[in-house]
Design a protein around this motif. Structure first.
Motif, mmCIF file in Angstrom:
data_model
loop_
_atom_site.group_PDB
_atom_site.id
_atom_site.type_symbol
_atom_site.label_atom_id
_atom_site.label_comp_id
_atom_site.label_asym_id
_atom_site.label_seq_id
_atom_site.Cartn_x
_atom_site.Cartn_y
_atom_site.Cartn_z
ATOM 1 N N UNK A 262 0.824 -1.213 0.000
ATOM 2 C CA UNK A 262 0.000 0.000 0.000
ATOM 3 C C UNK A 262 0.857 1.261 0.000
ATOM 4 N N UNK A 263 0.652 2.090 -1.031
ATOM 5 C CA UNK A 263 1.347 3.359 -1.103
ATOM 6 C C UNK A 263 2.775 3.272 -1.582
ATOM 7 N N UNK A 264 3.252 2.070 -1.967
ATOM 8 C CA UNK A 264 4.637 1.937 -2.390
ATOM 9 C C UNK A 264 4.716 1.796 -3.884
ATOM 10 N N UNK A 265 5.859 2.160 -4.422
ATOM 11 C CA UNK A 265 6.089 1.988 -5.845
ATOM 12 C C UNK A 265 5.392 2.983 -6.722
ATOM 13 N N UNK A 266 4.645 3.946 -6.168
ATOM 14 C CA UNK A 266 3.912 4.904 -6.987
ATOM 15 C C UNK A 266 4.755 6.113 -7.317
ATOM 16 N N UNK A 267 4.328 6.860 -8.318
ATOM 17 C CA UNK A 267 5.035 8.085 -8.692
ATOM 18 C C UNK A 267 4.091 8.994 -9.441
ATOM 19 N N UNK A 268 4.069 10.262 -9.035
ATOM 20 C CA UNK A 268 3.275 11.280 -9.714
ATOM 21 C C UNK A 268 1.816 10.859 -9.851
ATOM 22 N N UNK A 269 1.263 10.432 -8.706
ATOM 23 C CA UNK A 269 -0.171 10.079 -8.654
ATOM 24 C C UNK A 269 -0.533 8.984 -9.644
ATOM 25 N N UNK A 270 0.394 8.053 -9.912
ATOM 26 C CA UNK A 270 0.101 6.920 -10.780
ATOM 27 C C UNK A 270 0.054 7.243 -12.247
ATOM 28 N N UNK A 271 0.585 8.396 -12.663
ATOM 29 C CA UNK A 271 0.534 8.756 -14.075
ATOM 30 C C UNK A 271 1.529 7.935 -14.897
ATOM 31 N N UNK A 272 2.590 7.445 -14.266
ATOM 32 C CA UNK A 272 3.576 6.643 -14.964
ATOM 33 C C UNK A 272 3.219 5.175 -14.788
ATOM 34 N N UNK A 273 3.108 4.443 -15.889
ATOM 35 C CA UNK A 273 2.692 3.045 -15.839
ATOM 36 C C UNK A 273 3.788 2.175 -15.239
ATOM 37 N N UNK A 274 3.417 1.219 -14.377
ATOM 38 C CA UNK A 274 4.416 0.321 -13.791
ATOM 39 C C UNK A 274 4.830 -0.805 -14.726
ATOM 40 N N UNK A 275 4.177 -0.920 -15.878
ATOM 41 C CA UNK A 275 4.521 -1.976 -16.831
ATOM 42 C C UNK A 275 4.725 -1.370 -18.220
ATOM 43 N N UNK A 276 5.514 -2.074 -18.998
ATOM 44 C CA UNK A 276 5.777 -1.713 -20.389
ATOM 45 C C UNK A 276 5.099 -2.754 -21.264
ATOM 46 N N UNK A 277 4.174 -2.327 -22.119
ATOM 47 C CA UNK A 277 3.411 -3.243 -22.969
ATOM 48 C C UNK A 277 4.035 -3.247 -24.364
ATOM 49 N N UNK A 278 4.452 -4.447 -24.809
ATOM 50 C CA UNK A 278 5.128 -4.611 -26.096
ATOM 51 C C UNK A 278 4.367 -5.654 -26.912
ATOM 52 N N UNK A 279 4.134 -5.378 -28.181
ATOM 53 C CA UNK A 279 3.436 -6.295 -29.085
ATOM 54 C C UNK A 279 4.356 -6.678 -30.241
ATOM 55 N N UNK A 280 4.452 -7.970 -30.522
ATOM 56 C CA UNK A 280 5.279 -8.468 -31.619
ATOM 57 C C UNK A 280 4.519 -9.553 -32.370
#
Length: 406
Positions: free
Chosen positions: A85-103
């Motif tokens: 709870x409350x950890x790992x966040x940045x800038x109110x969650x505007x930055x995604x914690x995952x990178x989505x890649x399609x191939x």
């Protein structure tokens, strides 16, 4: 001379022992330097997409199958995945914690190699917890998919393999309010569905085990997306001859778990009684006893299904549910309705020749001589399953009715 050798030995022996501990991390890879794949979706791709494929595993003039797949991977971004709870966040969650890649790729391994070519860090599947496949994949290319996943030692047997109602890639872009990482939300949803009695513990290892048995057909969770971010467990997707053949309704998951005797209970049923109006009952416990016979040269199975539940709601009725006799009326009406749901599910799976209940394994265990004489491969049982007789008795005991108006 002996004294000198003892002195040399007293120095070299501790040094040799210490060197064993110093060599333990010679091949370490820091977690920040790994591309940890959390979730994976697999869809079919049209043949014209072949022009967009990169020449990573083969050149363009190489003759390849026309069928192609598209995979979408959710890769954890170091430092952004919330650990609590409350950890790992940045800038109110505007930055995604995952990178989505399609191939794209002609096979799953081909696509994974194309994925590796587009990311800097070496990819790892040790944290892969959710794989979502489209219906097109489930109906046609499961053998190719299973081959790669079975051979890969990084894939856990407790990974969830889901079949999607539409394109599987949309589940990699969902943004549920309750969890910043979409894959972890899907994982949590499935795990909690198991503990609350909403779904059986059907991990990918369980699916492979059922698929390899002659007396049982495999099934997987069937999920759908609602309002772009709500994920619905929409039923069971079941298989016959290695391919998805049909799906069930959400309520029929409860019927399937009742035949299997899976606890805890978790489904509520709304139905109308003759005298008391509309009632809602909730099942808390299930207990099932199965028996098998050989009658006139064919298997016969009988199930005694027992429920224990609560009366959750009673409305739109002229009479109150305030006596033992009226509770018995609710129990009998529930039994009649539940028998209809279970009977329809069994008949539908028999029509599709998909024994998701594992009735063939009961026959194999209790009547081995009959099994050896008539069943020589899995397709033999799937064909026979469509014509066997299945009887069942069903009983509900309402243990709690809550506070009532006096």
């Amino acid at each position: 001379m002996n004294k000198l050798l003892r002195k040399i030995g007293s120095v070299l022996l501790p040094a040799a022992v210490i060197s064993l501990f110093l060599a333990g991390c010679w091949d370490q890879v820091e977690i920040e330097d790994r591309a940890l794949v959390l979730g994976l979706s697999i869809d079919t791709a049209p043949p014209e997409k072949a022009a967009e494929e990169e020449q990573v595993t083969h050149l363009k003039n190489t003759e390849m199958p026309k069928e192609m797949i598209s995979i979408t991977a959710q890769i954890a971004v170091p430092g952004r995945v919330p650990l609590g709870p409350g950890s790992g966040g940045s800038q109110d969650g505007k930055i995604s914690p995952v990178w989505v890649v399609t191939v794209l790729g002609h096979s799953l391994d081909d696509a994974m190699n194309n994925l590796q070519q587009q990311i800097a860090d070496p990819r790892y599947l040790v944290h892969l917890r959710v794989i979502v496949i489209s219906q097109d994949i489930a109906r046609g290319r499961m053998d190719d998919l299973d081959d790669y996943l079975r051979r890969n030692p990084e894939v856990r047997r407790r990974t969830w393999l889901l079949v999607s109602e539409g394109r599987a890639s949309q589940f990699m872009d969902v943004k549920p309010p309750l969890q910043r990482v979409p894959t972890l939300y899907v994982l949590s949803m499935m795990e909690k569905a198991v503990t609350s009695g909403k779904f059986p513990p059907d991990y990918i290892g369980t699916y492979w085990s059922a698929d390899s048995k002659w007396g049982q057909s495999a099934y997987l969770p069937y999920v759908a997306l609602r309002n772009k971010e709500n994920i619905l467990i929409n039923g069971l997707a079941y298989f016959s001859q290695g391919k998805m053949i049909n799906t069930t309704q959400p309520l029929e998951i409860g019927a399937f778990m009742a035949v299997e005797g899976m606890d805890p209970g978790g489904y509520s049923t709304l139905f109308k009684t003759k005298e008391l109006g509309m009632v809602m009952t909730k099942i808390n416990e299930r207990y099932t006893k199965a028996r098998s016979f050989i009658r006139d040269g064919k298997p016969v199975l009988s199930f005694d299904i027992n429920f224990e539940g609560d009366l959750d709601e009673h409305y739109n009725g002229k009479k109150p549910a305030d006596s033992t006799a009226r509770l018995h009326e609710i129990e009998r009406e529930f039994e009649r309705n539940a028998k209809g749901v279970i009977r329809r599910l069994i008949r539908q799976t028999q029509k599709d020749h998909a024994d998701i209940f594992g009735m063939g394994e009961i026959i194999r265990a209790h009547h081995p001589e009959y099994w050896r004489q008539h069943i020589h491969n899995k397709s033999d049982w799937e064909e026979l399953y469509g014509s066997i007789t299945v009887d069942f008795n069903l009983t509900l005991h309402l243990r709690r009715v809550g506070l009532k108006k006096t």
